[in-house]
Enzyme design. Structure first.
Site: not given
Lengths: 282, 282
Positions: B30, B37, B148
């Site tokens: 997003m 990321h 995770m």
């Protein structure tokens, strides 16, 4: 013709065919192939390098009191038909193969299902959408062939394809009928002799309803016409008669020329629940 | 690096790359890219011919009172990061491009969501599963990289992949943490100074809970340990602390060596709701 039972094998084959830049035409069925199915296969055969036919009676689309166990099956005959029509791969998985492990999701259809069969078979189209998504991921077709007898199913699958940007073209194939007009269906075997004589009135009722609609541009007059026609000529119980927009399946609030409509009905005989429809632009 | 805004363009590119037998690694995000990321992108870059990063703040996975409008965005910086890490295609569609026309279905997640965040964010994982299915059909990746920190999301997507026989390998990537242990998250920017000092106790609470669990093999003792630890050291409101099997996310009724567990919690600060977890075999 090769018979494929495993999901992984079918995926490997489709991947290979696509790498060879072959187009794949796909006909998903529940088997017991009648001329309606055969028409789908012929259309697929005429326009694709490879034709995949699937036969899978999908438990997820049957309600608890529906005919999953009793659904007619004849694999030997289906194989012969598929072979004779030039099917390349017959995908014929077991239930455990298709629903392996714990199923954690379902595709919930939220539009186009509060009318017609969807209203009377809660969850049915969730089961259809879920299994068609699975089959599309397994077979990876360029085109998929669906019969317009199940016009609501076509509308739902068109929605599914649009929702998930699936790279599959849905090909609508016209309903195949007996000479007397009865739509071909696997469930016609459930009719007794008397009902079989009455069943052609379903299509006659639809065509007369369509004429009425075109003459008077009135949804309710068309429905009345069909109701009266069926009540007079058959012993079946009318489950629904509806006139809606197509494929959105919404009420026609104002009749605007250039739109597409569906007139559809379901009629319950002693053992057979039959559906039929006409889709037309006006 | 190419920026792609249209679904059809992305599909054309992916199709072309696959025909060249290139592998595609996919990182769906997003945006507002942090080091978590970046780790996903690095992993994708290391193992694939082509790396696709998507940035799409998906309205469908936000509840009516959640932070969809306020969700942090910084496209210019994200572009620079993506470029510097060797992303080949940045897929950056508008909402109308992703949700074109009438949405007729949703993927309803029925397992793995009545616990943890799913319990407190009804519909959230339906929105996640639906958009991930869309993105997979658009990008057609061989591998998809998920962090995770969102362990429940990983469990849900693993279920999705299995349910629909998707030909995507999910790569679980370990949570990236600040030096003091706080899990990297776009929402950390919402913390005030005092809360930022308390936030590292989340991970310390998890590790101490894991130790307790391994010592005494008791779910309730582990939860008590974490509850007391957090209550003492932070001003946050505990939304949940749970110890479950992973990835099925079911209660651990009897503790059997060789199984995998998750200890997870959510803590609400004044403006930030933070989640973290540890997954381990015992």
């Amino acid at each position: 013709m090769n018979i494929i039972n495993k999901v992984a094998d079918m995926q490997k084959i489709s991947k290979h065919e696509k790498q060879q830049e072959k187009t794949i035409g796909f006909v998903p069925t529940m088997g017991y192939l009648h001329e309606g199915h055969q028409q789908l296969i012929k259309k697929a055969r005429a326009s694709n390098d490879i034709v995949v036919l699937s036969i899978f009676v999908n438990p997820l689309q049957f309600g608890p009191n529906e005919d999953f166990e009793a659904y007619p099956r004849n694999m030997e005959r289906d194989e012969e038909i598929a072979h004779s029509l030039g099917v390349d791969y017959l995908f014929y998985p077991t239930i455990t193969e298709m629903y392996n492990g714990e199923r954690t999701t379902i595709i919930k259809v939220q539009k186009r299902v509060d009318v017609l069969c969807g209203k009377h078979r809660p969850g049915h189209f969730d089961g259809v959408a879920t299994v068609v998504m699975k089959l599309f991921q397994i077979v990876m077709p360029d085109s998929a062939y669906f019969g317009m007898k199940d016009a609501q199913q076509v509308a739902v699958i068109e929605g599914l394809i649009n929702d998930y940007h699936l790279q599959v073209e849905l090909i609508r194939v016209d309903t195949i009928r007996e000479e007397d007009g009865l739509a071909k269906s696997s469930r016609n075997v459930y009719l007794n002799d008397k009902e079989r004589l009455e069943a052609p009135y379903i299509y006659r009722a639809l065509t007369s309803g369509k004429e009425k609609f075109l003459q008077e541009m009135s949804v309710s007059n068309a429905k009345d016409q069909i109701f009266n026609f069926l009540s007079k000529n058959t012993s079946g119980e009318i489950e629904y008669i509806e006139v809606l927009s197509y494929p959105a399946l919404e009420p026609i609030s104002s009749v605007k020329p250039g739109e597409t409509a569906i007139i559809a009905l379901a009629l319950k005989f002693s053992k057979a629940r039959l559906i039929d429809n006409i889709v037309f632009s006006y």
